[in-house]
Scaffold this motif. Structure first.
Motif, PDB file in Angstrom:
ATOM      1  N   VAL A  57      37.618  35.337  35.557  1.00 60.79           N
ATOM      2  CA  VAL A  57      37.037  34.854  36.700  1.00 60.79           C
ATOM      3  C   VAL A  57      37.611  35.708  38.128  1.00 60.79           C
ATOM      4  O   VAL A  57      37.086  36.186  38.813  1.00 60.79           O
ATOM      5  CB  VAL A  57      37.464  33.319  37.111  1.00 60.79           C
ATOM      6  N   LEU A  58      38.957  35.834  37.857  1.00 60.69           N
ATOM      7  CA  LEU A  58      39.805  36.653  39.160  1.00 60.69           C
ATOM      8  C   LEU A  58      39.180  38.240  38.879  1.00 60.69           C
ATOM      9  O   LEU A  58      39.172  38.827  39.930  1.00 60.69           O
ATOM     10  CB  LEU A  58      41.154  36.433  38.756  1.00 60.69           C
ATOM     11  N   ALA A  59      39.164  38.718  37.714  1.00 57.23           N
ATOM     12  CA  ALA A  59      38.557  40.102  37.459  1.00 57.23           C
ATOM     13  C   ALA A  59      37.177  40.295  37.453  1.00 57.23           C
ATOM     14  O   ALA A  59      36.730  41.428  37.703  1.00 57.23           O
ATOM     15  CB  ALA A  59      39.124  40.457  36.303  1.00 57.23           C
ATOM     16  N   ARG A  60      36.289  39.274  37.769  1.00 51.05           N
ATOM     17  CA  ARG A  60      34.962  39.189  37.743  1.00 51.05           C
ATOM     18  C   ARG A  60      34.349  40.145  38.949  1.00 51.05           C
ATOM     19  O   ARG A  60      33.747  41.104  38.655  1.00 51.05           O
ATOM     20  CB  ARG A  60      34.421  37.873  37.850  1.00 51.05           C
ATOM     21  N   ASP A  61      34.913  39.932  40.195  1.00 51.49           N
ATOM     22  CA  ASP A  61      34.277  40.959  41.435  1.00 51.49           C
ATOM     23  C   ASP A  61      35.694  41.515  41.810  1.00 51.49           C
ATOM     24  O   ASP A  61      36.099  41.295  42.908  1.00 51.49           O
ATOM     25  CB  ASP A  61      33.713  40.074  42.475  1.00 51.49           C
ATOM     26  N   SER A  62      36.217  42.347  41.269  1.00 49.22           N
ATOM     27  CA  SER A  62      37.457  42.989  41.621  1.00 49.22           C
ATOM     28  C   SER A  62      37.170  44.196  42.553  1.00 49.22           C
ATOM     29  O   SER A  62      36.057  44.689  42.849  1.00 49.22           O
ATOM     30  CB  SER A  62      38.085  44.025  40.203  1.00 49.22           C
ATOM     31  N   SER A  63      38.322  44.680  43.251  1.00 51.41           N
ATOM     32  CA  SER A  63      38.190  45.694  44.217  1.00 51.41           C
ATOM     33  C   SER A  63      39.205  46.785  43.723  1.00 51.41           C
ATOM     34  O   SER A  63      39.760  46.752  42.793  1.00 51.41           O
ATOM     35  CB  SER A  63      38.531  45.276  45.573  1.00 51.41           C
ATOM     36  N   ALA A  64      38.810  48.040  44.450  1.00 51.71           N
ATOM     37  CA  ALA A  64      39.757  49.046  44.354  1.00 51.71           C
ATOM     38  C   ALA A  64      40.922  49.467  45.102  1.00 51.71           C
ATOM     39  O   ALA A  64      40.871  49.119  46.195  1.00 51.71           O
ATOM     40  CB  ALA A  64      38.916  50.391  43.944  1.00 51.71           C
ATOM     41  N   SER A  65      41.876  49.867  44.374  1.00 48.40           N
ATOM     42  CA  SER A  65      43.149  50.283  45.383  1.00 48.40           C
ATOM     43  C   SER A  65      43.685  51.448  44.738  1.00 48.40           C
ATOM     44  O   SER A  65      43.018  52.164  43.653  1.00 48.40           O
ATOM     45  CB  SER A  65      44.270  49.272  45.526  1.00 48.40           C
ATOM     46  N   THR A  66      44.773  51.921  45.246  1.00 44.50           N
ATOM     47  CA  THR A  66      45.431  53.360  44.672  1.00 44.50           C
ATOM     48  C   THR A  66      47.010  53.151  44.863  1.00 44.50           C
ATOM     49  O   THR A  66      47.538  52.435  45.591  1.00 44.50           O
ATOM     50  CB  THR A  66      44.997  54.486  45.388  1.00 44.50           C
ATOM     51  N   ALA A  67      47.684  53.996  43.879  1.00 50.40           N
ATOM     52  CA  ALA A  67      48.981  54.084  43.754  1.00 50.40           C
ATOM     53  C   ALA A  67      49.411  55.306  43.288  1.00 50.40           C
ATOM     54  O   ALA A  67      48.748  55.820  42.139  1.00 50.40           O
ATOM     55  CB  ALA A  67      49.539  52.851  42.877  1.00 50.40           C
ATOM     56  N   ALA A  68      50.108  56.141  44.219  1.00 51.08           N
ATOM     57  CA  ALA A  68      50.315  57.723  43.736  1.00 51.08           C
ATOM     58  C   ALA A  68      49.166  58.336  43.314  1.00 51.08           C
ATOM     59  O   ALA A  68      49.204  59.086  42.100  1.00 51.08           O
ATOM     60  CB  ALA A  68      51.382  57.591  42.438  1.00 51.08           C
ATOM     61  N   GLY A  69      48.246  58.239  43.791  1.00 52.84           N
ATOM     62  CA  GLY A  69      46.916  58.942  43.403  1.00 52.84           C
ATOM     63  C   GLY A  69      46.173  58.327  42.299  1.00 52.84           C
ATOM     64  O   GLY A  69      45.147  58.840  42.084  1.00 52.84           O
ATOM     65  N   LEU A  70      46.615  57.290  41.792  1.00 55.63           N
ATOM     66  CA  LEU A  70      45.941  56.640  40.544  1.00 55.63           C
ATOM     67  C   LEU A  70      45.215  55.369  41.091  1.00 55.63           C
ATOM     68  O   LEU A  70      45.767  54.726  42.016  1.00 55.63           O
ATOM     69  CB  LEU A  70      46.813  56.113  39.422  1.00 55.63           C
ATOM     70  N   ASP A  71      43.943  55.274  40.435  1.00 56.39           N
ATOM     71  CA  ASP A  71      43.041  54.106  40.553  1.00 56.39           C
ATOM     72  C   ASP A  71      43.879  52.980  40.160  1.00 56.39           C
ATOM     73  O   ASP A  71      44.200  52.765  38.996  1.00 56.39           O
ATOM     74  CB  ASP A  71      41.645  54.371  40.103  1.00 56.39           C
ATOM     75  N   LEU A  72      43.649  51.671  40.948  1.00 56.53           N
ATOM     76  CA  LEU A  72      44.121  50.472  40.501  1.00 56.53           C
ATOM     77  C   LEU A  72      43.109  49.260  40.768  1.00 56.53           C
ATOM     78  O   LEU A  72      42.119  49.715  41.450  1.00 56.53           O
ATOM     79  CB  LEU A  72      45.327  49.767  41.374  1.00 56.53           C
ATOM     80  N   VAL A  73      43.234  48.390  39.769  1.00 54.44           N
ATOM     81  CA  VAL A  73      42.232  46.977  40.116  1.00 54.44           C
ATOM     82  C   VAL A  73      42.810  45.986  40.679  1.00 54.44           C
ATOM     83  O   VAL A  73      43.965  45.778  40.360  1.00 54.44           O
ATOM     84  CB  VAL A  73      41.597  46.774  38.793  1.00 54.44           C
ATOM     85  N   VAL A  74      42.369  45.395  41.878  1.00 53.38           N
ATOM     86  CA  VAL A  74      43.006  44.485  42.544  1.00 53.38           C
ATOM     87  C   VAL A  74      41.696  43.227  42.668  1.00 53.38           C
ATOM     88  O   VAL A  74      40.809  43.655  42.514  1.00 53.38           O
ATOM     89  CB  VAL A  74      43.375  44.738  43.954  1.00 53.38           C
ATOM     90  N   PRO A  75      42.055  42.088  42.868  1.00 49.52           N
ATOM     91  CA  PRO A  75      41.066  40.995  43.075  1.00 49.52           C
ATOM     92  C   PRO A  75      40.426  41.263  44.215  1.00 49.52           C
ATOM     93  O   PRO A  75      41.041  41.629  45.152  1.00 49.52           O
ATOM     94  CB  PRO A  75      41.955  39.744  43.343  1.00 49.52           C
ATOM     95  N   GLU A  76      39.262  40.663  44.168  1.00 51.89           N
ATOM     96  CA  GLU A  76      38.384  40.985  45.497  1.00 51.89           C
ATOM     97  C   GLU A  76      38.961  40.043  46.556  1.00 51.89           C
ATOM     98  O   GLU A  76      39.627  39.093  46.235  1.00 51.89           O
ATOM     99  CB  GLU A  76      36.829  40.688  45.092  1.00 51.89           C
TER     100      GLU A  76
END
Length: 286
Positions: free
Chosen positions: A121-140
């Motif tokens: 459920v938490l990962a269902r509509d996730s958003s994007a972020s970055t750290a040190a140039g790498l893509d991360l997944v965060v909750p929406e």
């Protein structure tokens, strides 16, 4: 949490690289992971949010064992286990001499939905972020808002005040989205701590635990709350069996060394004494 890493890397840089490093490990194994708290928190939720001293992630509960093994292989050691970290058994803490502490969550305190289903459920509509140039997944945004409220429920009064102010500042549609998600996650009891409506859930199995966590109480009251909040008779029995046991990790941190059998025995006696004082008023004066 304890000592800082044995490194001259500035804290902000260390946290950034640690977060990116965890993502590299998870990506290499194909493990879904959500970054939470700290710099990944949306500024619309808490504009003054600061990066903490550790990294928090929620890992797909079905892959926690794999992630654990990978962390050990990359130089992390267990600082405190799921059973030892909190009344909710939600996270395991790891330590690395260069990158510091991480909290690996298998669930989030306050969520009553089964761990794997809650993660989906938490990962269902996730958003994007970055750290040190790498893509991360965060909750929406709505999921971040729900987690913000649940995290405040077991925090200080200041945390709850901030969460309540956030809630009151939401537009009607945003508030409805968060409340719907809280309901879907079966997290209404914990959320009611922030809104001051905990007593409305007096008959719920989670009530006693959240009352002890949010309003204070004896360790015995907390353990009884944990028994009542168990999701099955088997889980309740596991809680009962763990209750008398000494938290060896916590004792080791207090002593600054590995506890001996004598240390554990003395701690067990003290633990039993506290339980008696909780159960029998005036025991300590007899």
């Amino acid at each position: 949490m304890g000592e800082m890493p044995e490194t001259t890397i500035p804290l902000s840089v260390r946290i950034e690289l640690c977060r990116a490093g965890l993502q590299v490990i998870a990506d290499g194994l194909g493990i879904r992971m959500l970054h939470i708290k700290g710099a990944t928190l949306d500024a619309r939720i808490r504009p003054d949010a600061r990066e903490g001293s550790d990294v928090d992630v929620i890992v797909d509960p079905r892959r926690v064992v794999e992630m654990h093994r990978a962390l050990l292989a990359h130089g992390w050691t267990v600082y405190s286990t799921f059973d030892e970290g909190s009344p909710f058994g939600h996270a395991q803490t790891y330590w690395h001499p260069d990158w510091g502490y991480i909290d690996l969550h298998r669930r989030f305190p306050g969520i009553g939905l089964a761990d794997a289903t809650a993660f989906d459920v938490l990962a269902r509509d996730s958003s994007a972020s970055t750290a040190a140039g790498l893509d991360l997944v965060v909750p929406e945004l709505a999921a971040q808002g729900a987690l913000f409220l649940l995290n405040a429920a077991r925090g200080s009064q200041g945390d709850r005040d901030a969460a309540l102010a956030f809630r009151r500042g939401l537009a009607a549609e945003q508030l409805r989205s968060i409340d719907q998600l809280v309901s879907e996650l079966h997290a209404e009891v914990a959320a009611s701590v922030v809104t001051g409506e905990l007593e409305n859930w007096h008959g719920h199995r989670d009530y006693r635990l959240w009352r002890a966590v949010s309003q204070g109480g004896t360790r015995t009251q907390e353990w009884w709350g944990r028994v009542r909040a168990a999701r099955s008779p088997q889980e309740a029995m596991q809680v009962v069996l763990r209750a008398p046991r000494v938290n060896r990790s916590r004792l080791a941190h207090q002593l600054g060394r590995t506890p001996t059998w004598r240390d554990v025995a003395m701690a067990a006696v003290r633990r039993g004494g506290r339980a008696l004082r909780d159960l029998v008023p005036g025991w300590g004066t007899r």
